[in-house]
Scaffold this active site. Structure first.
Site, mmCIF file in Angstrom:
data_model
loop_
_atom_site.group_PDB
_atom_site.id
_atom_site.type_symbol
_atom_site.label_atom_id
_atom_site.label_comp_id
_atom_site.label_asym_id
_atom_site.label_seq_id
_atom_site.Cartn_x
_atom_site.Cartn_y
_atom_site.Cartn_z
ATOM 1 N N GLU A 29 -18.876 46.684 -34.943
ATOM 2 C CA GLU A 29 -18.652 47.035 -36.341
ATOM 3 C C GLU A 29 -18.781 48.549 -36.539
ATOM 4 O OE1 GLU A 29 -21.586 44.748 -38.421
ATOM 5 O OE2 GLU A 29 -21.076 42.952 -37.266
ATOM 6 N N LEU A 58 -17.071 41.972 -39.265
ATOM 7 C CA LEU A 58 -18.502 41.724 -39.305
ATOM 8 C C LEU A 58 -18.725 40.273 -38.886
ATOM 9 C CD1 LEU A 58 -20.847 42.865 -42.222
ATOM 10 C CD2 LEU A 58 -21.308 40.874 -40.793
ATOM 11 N N GLU A 60 -20.759 38.745 -35.521
ATOM 12 C CA GLU A 60 -21.424 38.986 -34.243
ATOM 13 C C GLU A 60 -21.018 37.980 -33.171
ATOM 14 O OE1 GLU A 60 -23.488 41.171 -37.330
ATOM 15 O OE2 GLU A 60 -22.959 39.033 -37.178
ATOM 16 N N GLN A 82 -25.067 46.119 -34.550
ATOM 17 C CA GLN A 82 -25.609 47.247 -35.311
ATOM 18 C C GLN A 82 -27.132 47.282 -35.341
ATOM 19 O OE1 GLN A 82 -24.034 47.673 -39.251
ATOM 20 N NE2 GLN A 82 -22.181 48.717 -38.532
ATOM 21 N N PHE A 83 -27.759 46.141 -35.525
ATOM 22 C CA PHE A 83 -29.211 46.012 -35.468
ATOM 23 C C PHE A 83 -29.528 44.730 -34.710
ATOM 24 C CE2 PHE A 83 -28.673 48.753 -39.095
ATOM 25 C CZ PHE A 83 -29.772 49.601 -39.080
ATOM 26 N N ASP A 85 -31.646 42.664 -35.317
ATOM 27 C CA ASP A 85 -31.919 41.627 -36.311
ATOM 28 C C ASP A 85 -30.679 40.787 -36.627
ATOM 29 O OD1 ASP A 85 -33.223 44.294 -36.690
ATOM 30 O OD2 ASP A 85 -34.637 43.096 -37.858
ATOM 31 N N ILE A 87 -28.345 39.889 -34.352
ATOM 32 C CA ILE A 87 -27.773 39.375 -33.118
ATOM 33 C C ILE A 87 -27.755 37.845 -33.076
ATOM 34 C CG2 ILE A 87 -29.840 39.140 -31.662
ATOM 35 C CD1 ILE A 87 -28.252 40.700 -29.486
ATOM 36 N N PRO A 89 -26.465 35.315 -34.863
ATOM 37 C CA PRO A 89 -25.219 34.542 -34.895
ATOM 38 C C PRO A 89 -24.501 34.491 -33.541
ATOM 39 C CG PRO A 89 -25.360 35.927 -36.836
ATOM 40 C CD PRO A 89 -26.482 36.347 -35.927
ATOM 41 N N HIS A 129 -34.380 44.869 -40.469
ATOM 42 C CA HIS A 129 -33.893 45.971 -39.634
ATOM 43 C C HIS A 129 -34.994 46.516 -38.725
ATOM 44 C CE1 HIS A 129 -31.170 45.865 -43.116
ATOM 45 N NE2 HIS A 129 -30.245 46.367 -42.324
#
Length: 325
Positions: A29, A58, A60, A82-83, A85, A87, A89, A129
């Protein structure tokens, strides 16, 4: 050599490896023209184009699923989440597919992919995050889990992971993305995966850490030396899977006292795995029980972040505990 931040070392490595190997691609993303949420991929789109630096929806699960397909067909994808947190999915794609492909194919199909994601607290990101969930993935055979703490190691370890044949979860401690700087060679080099570093030698206490907690360990070790005359050895694991067990046990047998630091919640955290290994294989060398300094078994708090995360003061208390046992 250039002096880079940890974040700049990530960017430098990606550019170096993409120039070296046309099969290396980046996807995620906002990784393209925007350069990523932390700007880790800044400049890659302009140099390598949209075919190799791919902005994704967007989604994952889709990002990791697409990367697995790329890896099976000969590319070396480096997907970014991106984070950490976010991951989850993609959890099934990672642990049920990517990690098991080599085994289920009888070694015919490796899955050379590196999942980059920033993890951990320290930036006032709140509970969505700031998570450190590395232990979930360390539990999965077939998946490597690598966590650097310095710019030099970041570039060298990331290069090794990209050139490897197995899936890697490459966790980047965002707390020190820009605050930690160090000399980084220009051009290509690698740091071997599965070998810990000893940034500070000592004789009385072994402090085991990884990621941003390595810097907390070093701060506590310096205070223990200057304030109390205590000699602490700091181990930076660098990779949790594979783990450099021989070097870990060598240090433990030398000092006989151990403090393990991890910012994840205490129950089920990787600090417990380190403690179990030491208890099983070096109990005859121990002079005191192992002490863990960790996060707490609560959601990661926003306003109390400073109290939740391990700090030098908490580590110093743990050092006193093992020495005074």
């Amino acid at each position: 050599m250039a002096t880079l931040t940890l974040l700049q070392a990530v960017n430098d490595c990606l550019k170096t490896e993409m120039r070296r190997d046309a099969n290396v691609v980046v996807l995620g993303e906002d990784v393209g023209k925007n350069g990523g949420v932390f700007r880790a991929t800044e400049g890659l789109h302009a140099e390598f184009g949209a075919d190799r630096v791919i902005d994704t929806p967007l989604a994952e699960s889709g990002i990791i699923g697409a990367a697995i397909g790329m890896a099976l067909y000969g590319l070396r994808p480096v997907p970014e989440i991106q984070f950490m947190d976010f991951i989850y999915p993609a959890f099934d794609q990672i642990v049920s597919e990517a990690a098991k492909l080599r085994y289920r194919s009888g070694g015919q199909f490796p899955c050379p992919m590196v999942i980059r994601t920033p993890y951990g607290g320290g930036i006032k990101g709140g509970h969505y995050h700031s998570q450190s969930s590395e232990a979930y993935f360390c539990h999965t055979p077939g998946l490597q889990v690598v966590i650097p703490s310095t710019p030099y190691d970041t570039k060298g370890l990331l290069a090794s992971c990209i050139r490897g044949e197995d899936p890697v979860l490459f966790l980047e401690p965002k707390r020190v993305y820009r605050s930690v700087k160090g000399e980084v060679p220009e051009g290509e080099y690698t740091v071997p995966v599965g070998k810990l570093a000893i940034p500070r030698a000592g004789t009385q206490v072994t402090i085991v850490a990884w990621g941003s907690m390595t810097h907390i360990a070093l701060e506590a070790a310096e205070k223990a030396q200057t304030e109390k005359g205590i000699s602490c050895e700091v181990l930076d694991l660098r990779s949790l899977v594979p783990l450099d067990k021989p070097a870990l046990l060598e240090s433990v047998r030398k000092t006989g006292r151990v403090v393990v630091i991890g910012e994840a919640p205490r129950t089920g955290g990787y600090a417990g795995e380190i403690s179990a290994i030491i208890a099983e294989e070096a109990i005859d060398s121990m002079e005191a029980p192992i002490v863990r300094v960790t996060g707490f078994d609560t959601p990661f708090p926003y306003t109390l972040e400073h109290a939740y995360m391990p700090n030098a003061g908490r580590v110093l208390k743990a050092i006193d505990t093992v020495l005074n046992f």
